[in-house]
Design a protein around this motif. Structure first.
Motif, PDB file in Angstrom:
ATOM      1  N   SER A 202      14.548  -7.097  -0.372  1.00  0.00           N
ATOM      2  CA  SER A 202      14.980  -6.687  -1.714  1.00  0.00           C
ATOM      3  C   SER A 202      14.752  -5.195  -1.919  1.00  0.00           C
ATOM      4  CB  SER A 202      14.194  -7.481  -2.766  1.00  0.00           C
ATOM      5  OG  SER A 202      14.300  -6.885  -4.037  1.00  0.00           O
ATOM      6  N   GLY A 203      15.790  -4.513  -2.361  1.00  0.00           N
ATOM      7  CA  GLY A 203      15.648  -3.086  -2.666  1.00  0.00           C
ATOM      8  C   GLY A 203      14.669  -2.850  -3.801  1.00  0.00           C
ATOM      9  N   ARG A 204      14.630  -3.768  -4.765  1.00  0.00           N
ATOM     10  CA  ARG A 204      13.655  -3.638  -5.864  1.00  0.00           C
ATOM     11  C   ARG A 204      12.232  -3.683  -5.331  1.00  0.00           C
ATOM     12  NH1 ARG A 204      14.199  -8.023 -10.112  1.00  0.00           N
ATOM     13  NH2 ARG A 204      12.835  -6.657 -11.309  1.00  0.00           N
ATOM     14  N   ALA A 205      11.981  -4.553  -4.359  1.00  0.00           N
ATOM     15  CA  ALA A 205      10.640  -4.668  -3.796  1.00  0.00           C
ATOM     16  C   ALA A 205      10.264  -3.400  -3.040  1.00  0.00           C
ATOM     17  CB  ALA A 205      10.556  -5.884  -2.880  1.00  0.00           C
ATOM     18  N   ARG A 206      11.188  -2.890  -2.228  1.00  0.00           N
ATOM     19  CA  ARG A 206      10.879  -1.682  -1.457  1.00  0.00           C
ATOM     20  C   ARG A 206      10.579  -0.501  -2.376  1.00  0.00           C
ATOM     21  NH1 ARG A 206      15.327  -3.608   1.548  1.00  0.00           N
ATOM     22  NH2 ARG A 206      16.703  -2.040   0.615  1.00  0.00           N
ATOM     23  N   SER A 207      11.413  -0.307  -3.376  1.00  0.00           N
ATOM     24  CA  SER A 207      11.181   0.811  -4.292  1.00  0.00           C
ATOM     25  C   SER A 207       9.943   0.558  -5.144  1.00  0.00           C
ATOM     26  CB  SER A 207      12.409   1.027  -5.182  1.00  0.00           C
ATOM     27  OG  SER A 207      12.662  -0.119  -5.981  1.00  0.00           O
ATOM     28  N   GLY A 208       9.689  -0.716  -5.496  1.00  0.00           N
ATOM     29  CA  GLY A 208       8.509  -1.036  -6.296  1.00  0.00           C
ATOM     30  C   GLY A 208       7.230  -0.703  -5.568  1.00  0.00           C
ATOM     31  N   PHE A 209       7.141  -1.063  -4.299  1.00  0.00           N
ATOM     32  CA  PHE A 209       5.921  -0.772  -3.539  1.00  0.00           C
ATOM     33  C   PHE A 209       5.798   0.712  -3.216  1.00  0.00           C
ATOM     34  CE2 PHE A 209       5.725  -5.347  -2.867  1.00  0.00           C
ATOM     35  CZ  PHE A 209       4.361  -5.559  -3.004  1.00  0.00           C
ATOM     36  N   LEU A 210       6.921   1.394  -3.017  1.00  0.00           N
ATOM     37  CA  LEU A 210       6.854   2.844  -2.817  1.00  0.00           C
ATOM     38  C   LEU A 210       6.334   3.522  -4.084  1.00  0.00           C
ATOM     39  CD1 LEU A 210       7.352   5.417  -1.225  1.00  0.00           C
ATOM     40  CD2 LEU A 210       9.763   5.331  -1.951  1.00  0.00           C
ATOM     41  N   GLY A 211       6.844   3.107  -5.246  1.00  0.00           N
ATOM     42  CA  GLY A 211       6.344   3.666  -6.495  1.00  0.00           C
ATOM     43  C   GLY A 211       4.869   3.359  -6.714  1.00  0.00           C
ATOM     44  N   TYR A 212       4.448   2.141  -6.348  1.00  0.00           N
ATOM     45  CA  TYR A 212       3.039   1.751  -6.475  1.00  0.00           C
ATOM     46  C   TYR A 212       2.158   2.594  -5.556  1.00  0.00           C
ATOM     47  CZ  TYR A 212      -0.844  -1.577  -7.059  1.00  0.00           C
ATOM     48  OH  TYR A 212      -2.046  -2.165  -7.360  1.00  0.00           O
ATOM     49  N   SER A 329       0.779  -9.862  -3.644  1.00  0.00           N
ATOM     50  CA  SER A 329      -0.527  -9.416  -4.134  1.00  0.00           C
ATOM     51  C   SER A 329      -1.339  -8.764  -3.022  1.00  0.00           C
ATOM     52  CB  SER A 329      -1.297 -10.601  -4.723  1.00  0.00           C
ATOM     53  OG  SER A 329      -0.583 -11.193  -5.787  1.00  0.00           O
ATOM     54  N   SER A 330      -1.275  -9.340  -1.826  1.00  0.00           N
ATOM     55  CA  SER A 330      -2.037  -8.780  -0.717  1.00  0.00           C
ATOM     56  C   SER A 330      -1.463  -7.445  -0.265  1.00  0.00           C
ATOM     57  CB  SER A 330      -2.049  -9.769   0.450  1.00  0.00           C
ATOM     58  OG  SER A 330      -2.748 -10.935   0.097  1.00  0.00           O
ATOM     59  N   LEU A 331      -0.132  -7.339  -0.232  1.00  0.00           N
ATOM     60  CA  LEU A 331       0.488  -6.066   0.131  1.00  0.00           C
ATOM     61  C   LEU A 331       0.139  -4.997  -0.904  1.00  0.00           C
ATOM     62  CD1 LEU A 331       2.291  -4.468   2.014  1.00  0.00           C
ATOM     63  CD2 LEU A 331       4.286  -5.290   0.737  1.00  0.00           C
ATOM     64  N   ALA A 332       0.088  -5.391  -2.186  1.00  0.00           N
ATOM     65  CA  ALA A 332      -0.321  -4.442  -3.229  1.00  0.00           C
ATOM     66  C   ALA A 332      -1.752  -3.981  -3.014  1.00  0.00           C
ATOM     67  CB  ALA A 332      -0.170  -5.081  -4.605  1.00  0.00           C
ATOM     68  N   ASN A 333      -2.637  -4.905  -2.624  1.00  0.00           N
ATOM     69  CA  ASN A 333      -4.035  -4.554  -2.367  1.00  0.00           C
ATOM     70  C   ASN A 333      -4.150  -3.575  -1.207  1.00  0.00           C
ATOM     71  OD1 ASN A 333      -7.034  -5.270  -2.805  1.00  0.00           O
ATOM     72  ND2 ASN A 333      -6.765  -5.690  -0.636  1.00  0.00           N
ATOM     73  N   SER A 334      -3.429  -3.844  -0.123  1.00  0.00           N
ATOM     74  CA  SER A 334      -3.469  -2.944   1.031  1.00  0.00           C
ATOM     75  C   SER A 334      -2.825  -1.596   0.708  1.00  0.00           C
ATOM     76  CB  SER A 334      -2.760  -3.590   2.226  1.00  0.00           C
ATOM     77  OG  SER A 334      -3.475  -4.703   2.693  1.00  0.00           O
ATOM     78  N   THR A 335      -1.759  -1.627  -0.083  1.00  0.00           N
ATOM     79  CA  THR A 335      -1.119  -0.378  -0.508  1.00  0.00           C
ATOM     80  C   THR A 335      -2.092   0.479  -1.304  1.00  0.00           C
ATOM     81  OG1 THR A 335       1.062  -1.430  -0.584  1.00  0.00           O
ATOM     82  CG2 THR A 335       0.783   0.600  -1.844  1.00  0.00           C
ATOM     83  N   MET A 336      -2.836  -0.160  -2.220  1.00  0.00           N
ATOM     84  CA  MET A 336      -3.818   0.565  -3.014  1.00  0.00           C
ATOM     85  C   MET A 336      -4.899   1.182  -2.132  1.00  0.00           C
ATOM     86  SD  MET A 336      -6.429  -0.975  -5.895  1.00  0.00           S
ATOM     87  CE  MET A 336      -7.250  -1.964  -4.615  1.00  0.00           C
ATOM     88  N   ASN A 337      -5.464   0.377  -1.220  1.00  0.00           N
ATOM     89  CA  ASN A 337      -6.526   0.882  -0.355  1.00  0.00           C
ATOM     90  C   ASN A 337      -6.027   1.987   0.565  1.00  0.00           C
ATOM     91  OD1 ASN A 337      -8.785  -0.688  -1.178  1.00  0.00           O
ATOM     92  ND2 ASN A 337      -7.977  -2.456  -0.086  1.00  0.00           N
TER      93      ASN A 337
END
Length: 396
Positions: A202-212, A329-337
């Motif tokens: 999903s393009g929304r997911a890719r851009s969402g995690f890049l923005g995060y 949720s886990s990808l968000a956690n790893s992205t944050m760290n």
């Protein structure tokens, strides 16, 4: 529903407290185990390393299992490994137990974010996300003094106290939470990489995690050298620096209680645009604050705004695909760290070589401007996907 909200708040508070617990105890543990200052940092790094790496595995696995079981297993492991930290007989033993605690946290914290949409009605998801994030924020404000107060009775006491309290939370979760099994036909389907491919198709997911990533990179870089800058600019001793940092945690705590209200009054996109726009202005101005009270007030406002924004982003991310919420949720956690790790490195480089904290403030503003643009252009905060997007997601 209130019992779920209280449980999620306390779980995040306990995990956050364990994360911040060791910071004020580092000199004591360094002396206890007879290691250098450089080596002592691994007692912090072992935890974050275990959490960041295993979160990438824990999330996809949890999407094929009963989420309640995963959360209970993570909490029990977290309780045991943290309790064992209080019995460590040497430096490497402590690092091992901290690493295991980080792994356990990787299986626990993402389940909180992924469970909220499963057990809460849609109208209460945003508020519950904010309250769970408030638990993390409260630990940031209180983790340092809690660790210091308990350590006065002995360095092992804080670890054993957190371990025992986490065991009680595991018992409460066992009694309160319902089963959260995957949807029929999806329990064992898909490999770990397959679930990531499904999500990131999903393009929304890719851009969402890049923005995060950019959001955490900017805020993490600004936070990493805040203590160093306060010491250099205002000649503050460590005790007063700790007090200022507690104010930041209080700001995050206060802000995290407001996302549902802000979204209800303004909508998600106006709230994000206004909040991030304010941060883009404040970060470059903060290094030029004329006095400590004004700088502290600026930090309070910045972290209050971040407390509003982070739960809104997490809610938007977890709504991308209901079948892989653990992966999200886990990808968000790893992205944050990962962003915070890179931010700490970038902060040191900017502070030493490019004009001190003023360059850090400018860097943070640029990251947040890019983050906001990525969120808006990528459509993360659109209320609903189009039919074509849903068909593409289903086909993937």
């Amino acid at each position: 529903m209130r019992r779920y909200t209280a449980l999620f708040f306390l779980i995040m508070f306990m995990i956050g407290t364990d994360t911040f617990l060791i910071s004020p105890m580092l000199p004591t543990l360094q002396a206890e185990f007879g290691v250098s200052t450089e080596a002592a940092g691994w007692m912090l790094g072992a935890y974050t390393l275990g959490s960041a790496v295993f979160a990438l595995i824990a999330g996809p696995l949890s999407d094929g299992w009963n989420r309640r079981t995963v959360l209970l297993g993570g909490l029990l492991g977290f309780s045991l490994s943290t309790f064992l930290c209080g019995s460590a007989e040497g430096f490497w033993t402590m690092c091992l137990f901290r690493f295991l605690a980080g792994i356990s946290a990787a299986f626990t914290a993402p389940q909180v974010w992924a469970s909220i949409p499963s057990v809460m009605p849609p109208a209460r998801i945003s508020k519950t996300m904010g309250i769970a994030f408030a638990g993390l924020a409260a630990s940031q404000a209180l983790g340092v003094p809690i660790g210091s107060w308990l350590a006065a009775a002995g360095w092992s006491v804080p670890f054993r106290a957190v371990g025992a309290a986490s065991l009680l939370l595991a018992a409460a979760a066992y009694a309160l939470l319902p089963d959260m099994k995957p949807a029929a036909g999806k329990g064992g389907a898909g490999s770990i990489l397959g679930r990531y491919r499904t999500l990131l198709a999903s393009g929304r997911a890719r851009s969402g995690f890049l923005g995060y990533l950019l959001l955490h990179l900017g805020s993490g870089t600004a936070f990493a050298f805040a203590g160093k800058w306060l010491a250099d600019r205002f000649a503050l001793p460590i005790g007063q620096i700790g007090t200022v940092l507690m104010v930041l945690g209080i700001g995050t705590l206060l802000g995290s209680l407001l996302p549902a209200y802000a979204v209800r009054r303004l909508g998600r996109i106006p709230t994000m645009a206004a909040g991030m726009g304010l941060l883009i202005v404040l970060y470059p101005l903060l290094p030029y604050g004329p006095g400590l009270p004004l700088v502290t007030a600026g930090y309070l406002l910045i972290f209050a705004v971040l407390g509003v924004l982070f739960p809104i982003v997490m809610e938007a991310l977890t709504s991308l695909n209901a079948s892989v919420r653990g992966t999200i949720s886990s990808l968000a956690n790893s992205t944050m760290n990962g962003a915070n790790t890179v931010g700490a490195w970038a902060a040191g480089l900017l502070y030493v070589r490019f004009g001190g904290y003023a360059s850090i403030g400018l860097f943070a503003a640029v990251c947040l401007a890019l983050s906001l643009g990525t969120f808006l252009l990528g459509g993360l905060f659109r209320e609903r996907e189009t039919g074509a997007e849903r068909e593409a997601a289903a086909a993937s």
